[in-house]
Write an enzyme that holds these catalytic residues in place. Structure first.
Site, PDB file in Angstrom:
ATOM      1  N   TRP A 213       1.031  -1.285   0.085  1.00 47.69           N
ATOM      2  CA  TRP A 213       0.102  -0.015   0.122  1.00 47.69           C
ATOM      3  C   TRP A 213       0.863   1.106   0.095  1.00 47.69           C
ATOM      4  O   TRP A 213       1.994   1.265   0.731  1.00 47.69           O
ATOM      5  CB  TRP A 213      -0.934   0.026   1.236  1.00 47.69           C
ATOM      6  N   ASP A 380     -16.482  10.887  -3.363  1.00 44.73           N
ATOM      7  CA  ASP A 380     -15.868   9.673  -2.940  1.00 44.73           C
ATOM      8  C   ASP A 380     -16.729   8.898  -1.544  1.00 44.73           C
ATOM      9  O   ASP A 380     -17.864   9.210  -1.676  1.00 44.73           O
ATOM     10  CB  ASP A 380     -14.401   9.808  -2.597  1.00 44.73           C
ATOM     11  N   ASP A 381     -15.883   8.337  -0.804  1.00 49.26           N
ATOM     12  CA  ASP A 381     -16.658   7.723   0.385  1.00 49.26           C
ATOM     13  C   ASP A 381     -17.647   8.640   1.223  1.00 49.26           C
ATOM     14  O   ASP A 381     -17.108   9.910   1.041  1.00 49.26           O
ATOM     15  CB  ASP A 381     -15.354   7.143   1.113  1.00 49.26           C
ATOM     16  N   ARG A 457      -9.599  -2.783   8.060  1.00 52.94           N
ATOM     17  CA  ARG A 457     -10.172  -1.363   7.947  1.00 52.94           C
ATOM     18  C   ARG A 457     -11.759  -1.533   8.326  1.00 52.94           C
ATOM     19  O   ARG A 457     -12.748  -1.131   7.759  1.00 52.94           O
ATOM     20  CB  ARG A 457     -10.205  -1.111   6.630  1.00 52.94           C
ATOM     21  N   LYS A 490     -16.414   4.694  -8.975  1.00 50.00           N
ATOM     22  CA  LYS A 490     -15.324   4.385  -8.644  1.00 50.00           C
ATOM     23  C   LYS A 490     -15.230   3.123  -7.764  1.00 50.00           C
ATOM     24  O   LYS A 490     -15.923   3.159  -6.671  1.00 50.00           O
ATOM     25  CB  LYS A 490     -14.324   5.585  -7.921  1.00 50.00           C
ATOM     26  N   TRP A 491     -14.846   1.959  -8.249  1.00 51.62           N
ATOM     27  CA  TRP A 491     -15.131   0.755  -7.547  1.00 51.62           C
ATOM     28  C   TRP A 491     -14.036   0.349  -6.739  1.00 51.62           C
ATOM     29  O   TRP A 491     -12.941  -0.309  -7.107  1.00 51.62           O
ATOM     30  CB  TRP A 491     -15.517  -0.438  -8.742  1.00 51.62           C
ATOM     31  N   ASP A 492     -14.194   0.627  -5.180  1.00 51.09           N
ATOM     32  CA  ASP A 492     -12.898   0.389  -4.672  1.00 51.09           C
ATOM     33  C   ASP A 492     -13.064  -1.010  -3.842  1.00 51.09           C
ATOM     34  O   ASP A 492     -13.954  -1.852  -3.928  1.00 51.09           O
ATOM     35  CB  ASP A 492     -13.100   1.267  -3.403  1.00 51.09           C
ATOM     36  N   ASN A 494     -11.024  -2.472  -0.334  1.00 53.46           N
ATOM     37  CA  ASN A 494      -9.838  -2.054   0.509  1.00 53.46           C
ATOM     38  C   ASN A 494      -9.280  -3.297   1.547  1.00 53.46           C
ATOM     39  O   ASN A 494      -8.647  -2.829   2.341  1.00 53.46           O
ATOM     40  CB  ASN A 494     -10.570  -0.990   1.311  1.00 53.46           C
ATOM     41  N   ASP A 562      -2.657   5.269  -3.396  1.00 50.18           N
ATOM     42  CA  ASP A 562      -3.199   6.310  -2.525  1.00 50.18           C
ATOM     43  C   ASP A 562      -2.228   7.253  -1.982  1.00 50.18           C
ATOM     44  O   ASP A 562      -2.311   8.490  -1.348  1.00 50.18           O
ATOM     45  CB  ASP A 562      -3.823   5.787  -1.374  1.00 50.18           C
TER      46      ASP A 562
HETATM   47  C1  DGJ Z   1      -9.274   3.843  -0.724  1.00 47.87           C
HETATM   48  C2  DGJ Z   1      -8.996   4.627  -2.016  1.00 47.87           C
HETATM   49  O1  DGJ Z   1      -7.810   4.316  -2.653  1.00 47.87           O
HETATM   50  C3  DGJ Z   1      -9.260   5.925  -1.566  1.00 47.87           C
HETATM   51  O2  DGJ Z   1      -8.804   6.621  -2.954  1.00 47.87           O
HETATM   52  C4  DGJ Z   1     -10.367   6.468  -1.282  1.00 47.87           C
HETATM   53  O3  DGJ Z   1     -11.526   5.882  -2.268  1.00 47.87           O
HETATM   54  C5  DGJ Z   1     -10.557   5.622  -0.030  1.00 47.87           C
HETATM   55  N1  DGJ Z   1     -10.457   4.198  -0.198  1.00 47.87           N
HETATM   56  C6  DGJ Z   1     -12.151   5.809   0.402  1.00 47.87           C
HETATM   57  O4  DGJ Z   1     -12.507   4.973   1.806  1.00 47.87           O
END
Ligand code: DGJ
Length: 748
Positions: A213, A380-381, A457, A490-492, A494, A562
């Site tokens: 990361w 975003d979020d 997370r 934007k499909w995240d 994490n 990020d």
């Molecule tokens: C991780 C992403 O890489 C960020 O750009 C952002 O969208 C955050 N998640 C939001 O929780």
């Protein structure tokens, strides 16, 4: 015992030597012969008679296979065109007692010399197979020639079709297998790799990308010594390793010269590549789904298809490999709908507002974004129910009424009225335990009943392999897209997988969970895109953790990292460029300064302008002067965007080798180019490797006989010959300073 071992080793060594050096003239006496009538001869794929087999010719490579005496299809040669093959007919016979050891589709059965690509258990518990040639056909799939070789087990009802689709001008082969069960009972697939390749004997180096990361896409180089080098992921997140590699002879390969074999995989889940170096000097490359903790029950009459493995060859070093892969992705992998469209300049409000979002504040950001030339505004979020921090809300894909009492529509309307498209962030595969979804369906996550549900997370992973989860996500995301004028997702994702249990599934299906998860992920995206064809998609995974050919064939661009510190980004983006094109590489200008080196706003823009430009900072904090600079930079970006997003990339200076980096994007006809020059830090002249090599940066891909007009941070005219042989003087001075120079060919 000892005697047996020595004998086996000797047989093996002899066989490897025989196959490696002599198979070109192998006169195969297969158990079945090639059916002439079904073959449509093309220039790219031809049948050979002596040996009986196939030859695939691309612009710069040859891939050759043959049917050996025992009916096994064997690899003969893969490498540059025109390489002389020294073949001795005396060596071609395969002793039937030993059988062919080096195989085109290596299977678990008989002597196992290679890393196998097919490992199955038959209904009677026989754990080995014997895949022999049965027929072949030259087809055309989506306009490109494709060879299908059908293999069948000599005693059981299992067929394996090996496909090789060829994109000749890019020297690219796509390989995949289709396994079919013709037994009355299930066959257990314990392993089915997409393809294998057998490289000529040499001393090789492997390059791959690795990281973590905030530190994605670091280029790694390692010598392949006898044994197996594996790169893989078991838990989906691939910060450590996007599925990409190159292999090059250690003494020949360079950035611009020498033979390079390269590859990638159309799979976003558990994947692996093995590079097995043999004492003979040959290297086997094999890749596909990672069958670690995975198996597939193939029911009678059913088929199992592997994802596509991409293999390519470049005679022009690493840059040739990158250029071919970039071209392949842009013209053959990306979704047709957006394939030819330039990617918009976007604004993303994540770093400006994090979870604390509301209509007024987003609109204020959008107004400034519009003023400076942004085309797409992305929230975003934080916009959905209960999402005040990362501990709650994931899974509940309805608008948070406390933050947006009237829903999102009024905000979207105002943003659209400004002339901006509106985009939104989602993370569909995950759920927070503190969510309505989890409270209603605690059994919908991957878990084992008696084990801890590990969180990352504050998230658990929804079991997308299950129908309930799939239907829920399809309907909730469809409602979101139907009710709101959203043009970008934007499909995240994490977190990595853990506790990969599926207690409700029948036992044989439980180890299919990873494959079914990815298949359903693809189905979900595909179905959403059928329902909402105008929506552009961005892949994100806590930064650049999901960047592979499988996801890129569905998502139109990717979030790279990020880490938006521009000094780091020069390096991250440089690594990324080896495998993926700038057209997908989203890069935001922010105020991040992880190393306290205070790069200027201009430097920040210049770094991001070498990909898909975005802005990700609190615009309300920018001064008039900064907004003016931003507007100028965005205007310049729009001019050079076709070159950056569609041009051919040349990496001129590596930031890993000195204090500077340089990139050049050239139009395919060499008439236009843009050069990005980055000084990382100022050093004594001639003190670093790059600076010692030259005080100038030599350009490439230009017309030597033409004059070019230089504009931007360097003005004047110069001939292509001068620019390529003498170069552009390195005029950038000072720490974290940069320049952009554009070149246009002058007509006489
Ligand atoms: C991780 C992403 O890489 C960020 O750009 C952002 O969208 C955050 N998640 C939001 O929780």
């Amino acid at each position: 015992m000892q005697h047996g071992k020595i004998e086996y080793k000797m047989i093996f060594v002899i066989a490897v030597i025989v196959i490696s050096w002599s198979l070109n003239s192998c006169v195969a006496q297969s158990r079945a012969s090639v059916p002439e009538s079904s073959v449509r001869q093309t220039q790219v794929i031809t049948e050979t008679k002596k040996p009986q087999g196939w030859k695939i010719k691309t612009a710069s490579s040859v891939y050759q296979m043959a049917v050996a005496r025992d009916g096994i299809v064997i690899p003969v040669y893969y490498g540059p065109r025109g390489a002389p093959l020294q073949v001795s007919r005396a060596n071609v016979h395969v002793s039937p007692k030993v059988g062919s050891l080096i195989r085109e589709v290596p299977f678990r059965g008989g002597f196992i010399a290679q890393t196998p690509s097919v490992e199955v258990i038959f209904p009677d518990r026989t754990r080995e197979c014997d895949l022999v040639y049965s027929s072949s056909q030259i087809l055309e799939i989506e306009g490109f020639p494709c060879l299908r070789i059908d293999l069948g087990d000599s005693a059981y009802g299992l067929t394996v079709s090996s496909y090789i689709r060829v994109i000749p001008e890019l020297d690219i082969l796509e390989k995949w297998l289709v396994l079919k069960n013709k037994e009355k009972d299930p066959i257990l697939i314990e392993n089915a790799q997409s393809g294998s390749a057998w490289l000529p004997a040499d001393e090789y180096d492997l390059f791959h990308l690795s990281g973590r990361w905030g530190n994605e896409f670091m280029l790694q180089r390692t010598r392949l010594t006898p044994g197996v080098k594996t790169i893989q992921t078991r838990a989906f997140v691939a910060h450590e390793n996007p599925p990409w590699f190159t292999v090059t002879p250690a003494k020949q390969g360079s950035e611009t010269q020498g033979p390079v074999w390269f590859g990638g995989l159309h799979w976003s889940g558990n994947w692996r590549f093995d590079f097995e170096k043999f004492p003979s000097g040959n290297v086997q490359i094999i890749g596909g789904i990672n069958f670690w903790d995975t198996a597939w029950q193939l029911k009678p009459a059913e088929e199992f298809s592997t994802p596509k493995l991409v293999l390519g060859f470049s005679p022009e070093g690493m840059s040739g490999a990158s250029a071919r892969m970039h071209n392949y992705i842009r013209n053959h992998v990306l979704r047709k709908k957006f394939r030819d469209a330039l990617r918009p300049v976007l604004y993303n409000s994540w770093y400006a507002t994090t979870f604390n979002v509301n209509e007024q504040q987003q609109l204020a950001l959008a107004r400034i974004a519009r003023e400076i030339g942004v085309e797409l505004f992305v929230i975003d979020d934080g916009w959905f129910k209960g999402r005040n921090h990362d501990r709650a809300g994931l899974g509940d894909w309805t608008v948070d009424k406390k933050k947006f009492p009237n829903g999102l529509q009024p905000l979207i309307k105002k943003i659209s009225d400004l002339g901006l498209d509106f985009g939104i962030w989602v993370e569909p595969e995950m759920v927070n335990p503190d969510s309505d979804l989890y409270r209603a369906h605690p059994d919908w996550v991957l878990h084992y009943p008696k084990r801890t549900r590990h969180e990352q997370r504050n998230q658990l992973v929804l079991n997308l392999a299950g129908e309930g989860v799939y239907n829920y996500l399809l309907e909730s995301l469809s409602t979101l897209l139907r009710e709101n004028n959203i043009r970008f997702i934007k499909w995240d994702r994490n977190r990595a997988l853990s506790d990969v249990g599926w207690p409700d599934a029948p036992v044989p299906m439980q180890r299919e969970v990873r494959i079914r998860f990815i298949n359903n992920l693809y189905n979900l995206i595909d179905e959403l895109q059928t329902r909402f064809p105008e929506v552009l998609f961005e892949s994100c995974s806590g930064g650049g953790g999901r960047t592979d050919l499988g996801i890129i064939s569905r998502m139109d661009q990717v979030w790279t990292s990020d880490n938006t510190d521009p000094a780091d980004r020069v390096m991250i983006q440089y690594g990324y460029s080896h495998a993926f094109p700038a057209k997908l590489m989203v890069s935001w200008v922010t105020n991040a300064d992880w190393h306290k080196v205070s790069p200027s706003l201009k430097f920040r823009f210049h770094v991001c302008m070498s990909g898909v430009l975005g802005i990700g900072t609190d615009l309300t904090k920018w001064s008039e002067e900064e907004r003016k600079l931003a507007a100028d930079m965005i205007a310049l970006y729009k001019k050079i965007r076709p070159l950056v997003q569609e041009g051919i990339l040349h990496r001129l200076h590596s930031p890993f080798e000195g204090n500077r980096a340089a990139l050049q994007y050239v139009s395919p006809d060499g008439s236009e180019a843009v050069v990005f020059l980055y000084n990382l830090w100022e050093t004594l002249p001639g003190s670093t490797r790059t600076a010692r090599a030259s005080g100038a940066v030599k350009l490439t891909g230009l017309d030597p006989d033409a004059n070019y007009l230089l504009s931007g941070d360097r003005r004047g005219t110069a001939s292509g010959e001068t620019l390529m042989n003498i170069g552009l003087p390195w005029f950038v001075r000072g720490n974290f300073n940069s320049a952009i120079v554009t070149l246009k060919k002058q007509t006489q």
